[in-house]
Design a protein around this motif. Structure first.
Motif, PDB file in Angstrom:
ATOM      1  N   ASN A 110       4.642  11.830   4.145  1.00 32.17           N
ATOM      2  CA  ASN A 110       3.885  10.648   4.568  1.00 32.17           C
ATOM      3  C   ASN A 110       2.408  10.808   4.248  1.00 32.17           C
ATOM      4  O   ASN A 110       1.830  11.862   4.478  1.00 32.17           O
ATOM      5  CB  ASN A 110       4.045  10.419   6.074  1.00 32.17           C
ATOM      6  CG  ASN A 110       5.427   9.881   6.415  1.00 32.17           C
ATOM      7  OD1 ASN A 110       6.151   9.406   5.536  1.00 32.17           O
ATOM      8  ND2 ASN A 110       5.791   9.966   7.683  1.00 32.17           N
ATOM      9  N   GLY A 111       1.844   9.761   3.697  1.00 35.75           N
ATOM     10  CA  GLY A 111       0.422   9.773   3.389  1.00 35.75           C
ATOM     11  C   GLY A 111       0.107  10.208   1.973  1.00 35.75           C
ATOM     12  O   GLY A 111      -1.020  10.069   1.508  1.00 35.75           O
ATOM     13  N   GLY A 113       1.010   8.862  -0.680  1.00 35.54           N
ATOM     14  CA  GLY A 113       0.797   7.711  -1.564  1.00 35.54           C
ATOM     15  C   GLY A 113       2.097   7.218  -2.174  1.00 35.54           C
ATOM     16  O   GLY A 113       2.090   6.518  -3.195  1.00 35.54           O
ATOM     17  N   ARG A 141      10.813   4.218   9.826  1.00 33.47           N
ATOM     18  CA  ARG A 141       9.466   3.691  10.078  1.00 33.47           C
ATOM     19  C   ARG A 141       9.414   2.218   9.717  1.00 33.47           C
ATOM     20  O   ARG A 141       9.528   1.855   8.536  1.00 33.47           O
ATOM     21  CB  ARG A 141       8.441   4.423   9.198  1.00 33.47           C
ATOM     22  CG  ARG A 141       7.969   5.755   9.757  1.00 33.47           C
ATOM     23  CD  ARG A 141       6.674   6.186   9.074  1.00 33.47           C
ATOM     24  NE  ARG A 141       6.756   6.064   7.616  1.00 33.47           N
ATOM     25  CZ  ARG A 141       5.712   6.020   6.814  1.00 33.47           C
ATOM     26  NH1 ARG A 141       4.482   6.083   7.320  1.00 33.47           N
ATOM     27  NH2 ARG A 141       5.858   5.919   5.514  1.00 33.47           N
ATOM     28  N   GLN A 147       5.630  -2.335   4.501  1.00 31.81           N
ATOM     29  CA  GLN A 147       4.701  -2.091   3.391  1.00 31.81           C
ATOM     30  C   GLN A 147       5.419  -2.236   2.048  1.00 31.81           C
ATOM     31  O   GLN A 147       4.888  -2.816   1.110  1.00 31.81           O
ATOM     32  CB  GLN A 147       4.136  -0.681   3.538  1.00 31.81           C
ATOM     33  CG  GLN A 147       2.755  -0.514   2.919  1.00 31.81           C
ATOM     34  CD  GLN A 147       2.382   0.948   2.795  1.00 31.81           C
ATOM     35  OE1 GLN A 147       2.994   1.810   3.431  1.00 31.81           O
ATOM     36  NE2 GLN A 147       1.402   1.228   1.960  1.00 31.81           N
ATOM     37  N   LYS A 254      -4.393  10.122  -6.011  1.00 30.85           N
ATOM     38  CA  LYS A 254      -5.744  10.259  -5.453  1.00 30.85           C
ATOM     39  C   LYS A 254      -6.659  11.160  -6.282  1.00 30.85           C
ATOM     40  O   LYS A 254      -7.533  11.829  -5.739  1.00 30.85           O
ATOM     41  CB  LYS A 254      -5.670  10.744  -3.997  1.00 30.85           C
ATOM     42  CG  LYS A 254      -4.722   9.869  -3.146  1.00 30.85           C
ATOM     43  CD  LYS A 254      -4.780  10.197  -1.688  1.00 30.85           C
ATOM     44  CE  LYS A 254      -3.583   9.574  -0.962  1.00 30.85           C
ATOM     45  NZ  LYS A 254      -3.576   9.835   0.457  1.00 30.85           N
ATOM     46  N   ASP A 256      -8.801  10.096  -8.159  1.00 31.26           N
ATOM     47  CA  ASP A 256     -10.079   9.389  -8.261  1.00 31.26           C
ATOM     48  C   ASP A 256     -10.996   9.753  -7.103  1.00 31.26           C
ATOM     49  O   ASP A 256     -12.161   9.416  -7.095  1.00 31.26           O
ATOM     50  CB  ASP A 256      -9.840   7.872  -8.216  1.00 31.26           C
ATOM     51  CG  ASP A 256      -9.072   7.469  -6.962  1.00 31.26           C
ATOM     52  OD1 ASP A 256      -8.001   8.056  -6.721  1.00 31.26           O
ATOM     53  OD2 ASP A 256      -9.536   6.590  -6.224  1.00 31.26           O
ATOM     54  N   VAL A 285      -5.082   6.906  -9.737  1.00 33.24           N
ATOM     55  CA  VAL A 285      -6.546   6.942  -9.813  1.00 33.24           C
ATOM     56  C   VAL A 285      -7.179   5.780  -9.048  1.00 33.24           C
ATOM     57  O   VAL A 285      -8.245   5.296  -9.404  1.00 33.24           O
ATOM     58  CB  VAL A 285      -7.045   6.956 -11.282  1.00 33.24           C
ATOM     59  CG1 VAL A 285      -6.751   8.288 -11.934  1.00 33.24           C
ATOM     60  CG2 VAL A 285      -6.427   5.815 -12.090  1.00 33.24           C
TER      61      VAL A 285
HETATM   62  P1  GDP Z   1       2.964   7.061   1.897  1.00 34.69           P
HETATM   63  O1  GDP Z   1       2.902   7.337   3.345  1.00 34.69           O
HETATM   64  O2  GDP Z   1       3.230   8.301   1.107  1.00 34.69           O
HETATM   65  O3  GDP Z   1       3.872   5.942   1.520  1.00 34.69           O
HETATM   66  O4  GDP Z   1       1.478   6.683   1.488  1.00 34.69           O
HETATM   67  P2  GDP Z   1       0.821   5.269   1.160  1.00 34.69           P
HETATM   68  O5  GDP Z   1       1.377   4.709  -0.088  1.00 34.69           O
HETATM   69  O6  GDP Z   1       0.875   4.431   2.378  1.00 34.69           O
HETATM   70  O7  GDP Z   1      -0.688   5.725   0.854  1.00 34.69           O
HETATM   71  C1  GDP Z   1      -1.511   6.344   1.807  1.00 34.69           C
HETATM   72  C2  GDP Z   1      -2.967   5.961   1.511  1.00 34.69           C
HETATM   73  O8  GDP Z   1      -3.388   6.520   0.278  1.00 34.69           O
HETATM   74  C3  GDP Z   1      -3.188   4.462   1.395  1.00 34.69           C
HETATM   75  O9  GDP Z   1      -4.401   4.147   2.023  1.00 34.69           O
HETATM   76  C4  GDP Z   1      -3.278   4.236  -0.107  1.00 34.69           C
HETATM   77  O10 GDP Z   1      -4.037   3.105  -0.453  1.00 34.69           O
HETATM   78  C5  GDP Z   1      -3.929   5.515  -0.571  1.00 34.69           C
HETATM   79  N1  GDP Z   1      -3.640   5.853  -1.977  1.00 34.69           N
HETATM   80  C6  GDP Z   1      -2.432   5.978  -2.566  1.00 34.69           C
HETATM   81  N2  GDP Z   1      -2.580   6.348  -3.868  1.00 34.69           N
HETATM   82  C7  GDP Z   1      -3.912   6.451  -4.109  1.00 34.69           C
HETATM   83  C8  GDP Z   1      -4.714   6.805  -5.254  1.00 34.69           C
HETATM   84  O11 GDP Z   1      -4.233   7.126  -6.351  1.00 34.69           O
HETATM   85  N3  GDP Z   1      -6.074   6.798  -5.079  1.00 34.69           N
HETATM   86  C9  GDP Z   1      -6.653   6.482  -3.887  1.00 34.69           C
HETATM   87  N4  GDP Z   1      -7.978   6.515  -3.818  1.00 34.69           N
HETATM   88  N5  GDP Z   1      -5.931   6.164  -2.799  1.00 34.69           N
HETATM   89  C10 GDP Z   1      -4.579   6.140  -2.894  1.00 34.69           C
END
Ligand code: GDP
Length: 306
Positions: A110-111, A113, A141, A147, A254, A256, A285
């Protein structure tokens, strides 16, 4: 006119701190033990880990010997070559079209991305003319389901989702529906809770098994999404998910932000020792739909040293 910086710029600015600290090593005039020691520290700081750092240093010393390089700028260029060569096996593109549908199972804590990456990947595949169906296999969840539904909406693709359902059952339904509807790709979003690791892996293994029951030879891809900011932790996750599921590819997100980037070198060295590399199909990115880019070893190596 657009003020949206190119993805390479965003990658570079994400890696800037790392880049300047590695580049700093080569600003002197001599090639000596002190230079190699500083470089070792800089690579470790960049999250390359001990094994990849040692590998890159030994490789660099060999290149310096072979080319008889005499100034630090030349050594820096040789380091870029060494990093690019190490990363090169990770540079492969995701193939679809060999199956109808190609079934892609996506995992990640989780988190990391994961859901965002699925949204971006859906956009990428739709842009290439593929009909995509999403499976919301993180049934636990509610937020994850919602989402994913938002991303399905944005991309105008179908989604199979069921409140509180069994993850394996939802995935089975989705793959069956994908087959019946002639979809090109089915992407299954899976759970990524960390608290109960063992149960999570059991659940994911079951999802994978059930996909195989719904369609011979599937899943065709088992992707892991890892956060590029988590350093050596990312490598630990790659190993754990690979042990449980047998990964076929990675997405590193992430890059970027404030990612240090060296973890790619650690993953590459692990991949090499594994025998079959686990490619990095994409890097993230940014948070937008377009912010998913194919991984290029040479460009990445350059960005890391700039
Ligand atoms: P999950 O819990 O793995 O499904 O994660 P999410 O897809 O909900 O992403 C968690 C957070 O990371 C969110 O705020 C996204 O917008 C952010 N995020 C995901 N990929 C990237 C990325 O490549 N760059 C940036 N800056 N943020 C990202």
């Amino acid at each position: 006119p657009t003020d949206r910086r190119s993805w390479l710029d965003r990658l570079k600015s994400g890696l800037r701190k790392t880049g300047s600290s590695i580049a700093q090593v080569f600003t002197g005039t001599r090639i000596d033990d002190a230079l190699y020691e500083e470089l070792e520290a800089a690579l470790l700081m960049a999250d390359a880990g001990v094994a990849a750092t040692e590998h890159l240093l030994a490789d660099l010393k060999q290149r310096v010997k072979d080319t008889k390089a005499t100034d630090p700028a030349a050594v820096k260029a040789l380091l870029a070559d060494g990093i690019a060569e190490l990363l090169k096996p990770l540079e492969q593109s995701l193939q679809i079209g060999q199956h109808t549908p190609t079934v892609i199972m996506v995992a990640g804590v989780n988190g990391a991305g994961k859901t965002t990456t699925i949204g971006k990947l859906t956009r990428h595949l739709s842009d290439h003319g593929a009909q995509v169906l999403l499976a919301a296999a993180d049934t636990f969840r509610a937020a994850a389901r919602e989402q994913l539904a938002v991303w399905a909406d944005r991309n105008r693709v179908q989604i199979v989702s069921q409140e509180g359902g069994d993850p394996a059952a939802v995935t089975f339904d989705a793959v069956t529906a994908g087959k019946a509807r002639g979809c090109d790709v089915v992407i299954a979003d899976t759970a990524g809770r960390l608290a109960t690791q063992i149960h999570l892996m059991d659940e994911l293994k079951k999802v994978k098994r059930v996909i195989g029951k719904a369609m011979d030879s599937a899943p065709h891809e088992v992707l892991l999404v890892v956060d590029g900011n988590t350093g050596q932790n990312a490598l630990t996750q790659v190993k754990a998910f690979d042990d449980a599921l047998g990964l076929t590819g990675l997405v590193v997100t992430k890059l970027d932000g404030t990612a240090k980037g060296g973890v790619l070198a650690a993953i590459a060295l692990w991949s090499r020792q594994r025998g079959t590399p686990v490619p990095v199909y994409f890097i993230g990115v940014g948070e937008g739909l377009e912010d998913l880019q194919t991984f290029n070893a040479r460009e990445f190596a350059r960005a890391l040293l700039e």
